[in-house]
Design an enzyme around this catalytic site. Sequence first.
Site, short mmCIF file in Angstrom:
data_model
loop_
_atom_site.label_atom_id
_atom_site.label_comp_id
_atom_site.label_asym_id
_atom_site.label_seq_id
_atom_site.Cartn_x
_atom_site.Cartn_y
_atom_site.Cartn_z
CE LYS A 1 9.89 2.12 4.56
NZ LYS A 1 11.27 1.66 4.86
CG HIS B 1 5.74 0.27 -3.25
ND1 HIS B 1 5.79 -0.91 -2.57
CD2 HIS B 1 7.02 0.71 -3.34
CE1 HIS B 1 7.03 -1.20 -2.26
NE2 HIS B 1 7.80 -0.23 -2.71
CD GLU C 1 -2.83 1.16 0.00
OE1 GLU C 1 -3.16 0.12 -0.65
OE2 GLU C 1 -3.17 2.30 -0.36
#
Length: 285
Positions: A151, A37, A35
């Site tokens: 991230k 990506h 999810e």
Amino acid sequence: MQLIERIEDVRAQVDAWRREGERVALVPTMGNLHEGHLALVDAAREHAEHVIASVFVNPTQFGPGEDYDAYPRTLEADRAALQSRGAEAVFAPAVTTMYPDGGTLATRVEVPSLTDRFCGIARPGHFTGVATVVCKLLNIVRPDTAVFGRKDYQQLLVIQRLVADLDMPVTVVGAPIVREADGLAMSSRNHYLTQDERRRAPALYQALQAAANRLAGGAAGPREVEAEAWRRLVDAGLDPEYFSVADADTLEPVGDTIGRVVLLAAAWLGRARLIDNHELTLDAR
Ligand code: PAF
């Protein structure tokens, strides 16, 4: 959903879209999409009429003994997921297409001022591999926009910097971290966690949150929250690699300062190396 493997074919497709006056966004990935990506694809669609994802497990960003061979390759599932989110093409070149001379290139792209710390120390050569392959992907696809996840914060800064320094005509967008319900940042490497490790893994997110709250409330300074977080991670059974409060733009350590900072952390849990971060603006008190 087109599967494109050759450089000339992806260029022809992008040129055709551009002739129609339409914009193109690229989402570079190494596949095994989750999810996190797919949220990058959603973000990309806000910037362009056409979205291409690349799926390429880049050998040059893995060090000796790292998980290049074990890295999950799931192209068929990735294609279906990308299609369901509105990507129109996936560029999935062979290793020999990207590295015709067998995995190496005479040219390397390096951004030493941003990579001589954190993941750059733990994974020597990693960011040279990333910076070089991202340059190649941007030069091959020539998108108007490229979307990366926040991230990998250090990676995002490296890419923003190389694009600025090399005058590459692309807008780099950093999309927010996507988390599981318990706070664990989504990552392909979370698959390596056993059930027990998966239960303990949110400790990284929790340590970042606690540290950010203490810093923001003025209850502790950077060095103190770093030491507290380290102990917290060890107590939770993680093996911390770094936990640092850094300047959000330069990644230099910060003292008792105000402005934009980022708390960056990496820790091992079993076979999985987890990374996460928390961006924060410290106001004058
Ligand atoms: O973040 C990743 O998945 C990779 O480092 C990237 C940017 C696709 C380069 O291989």
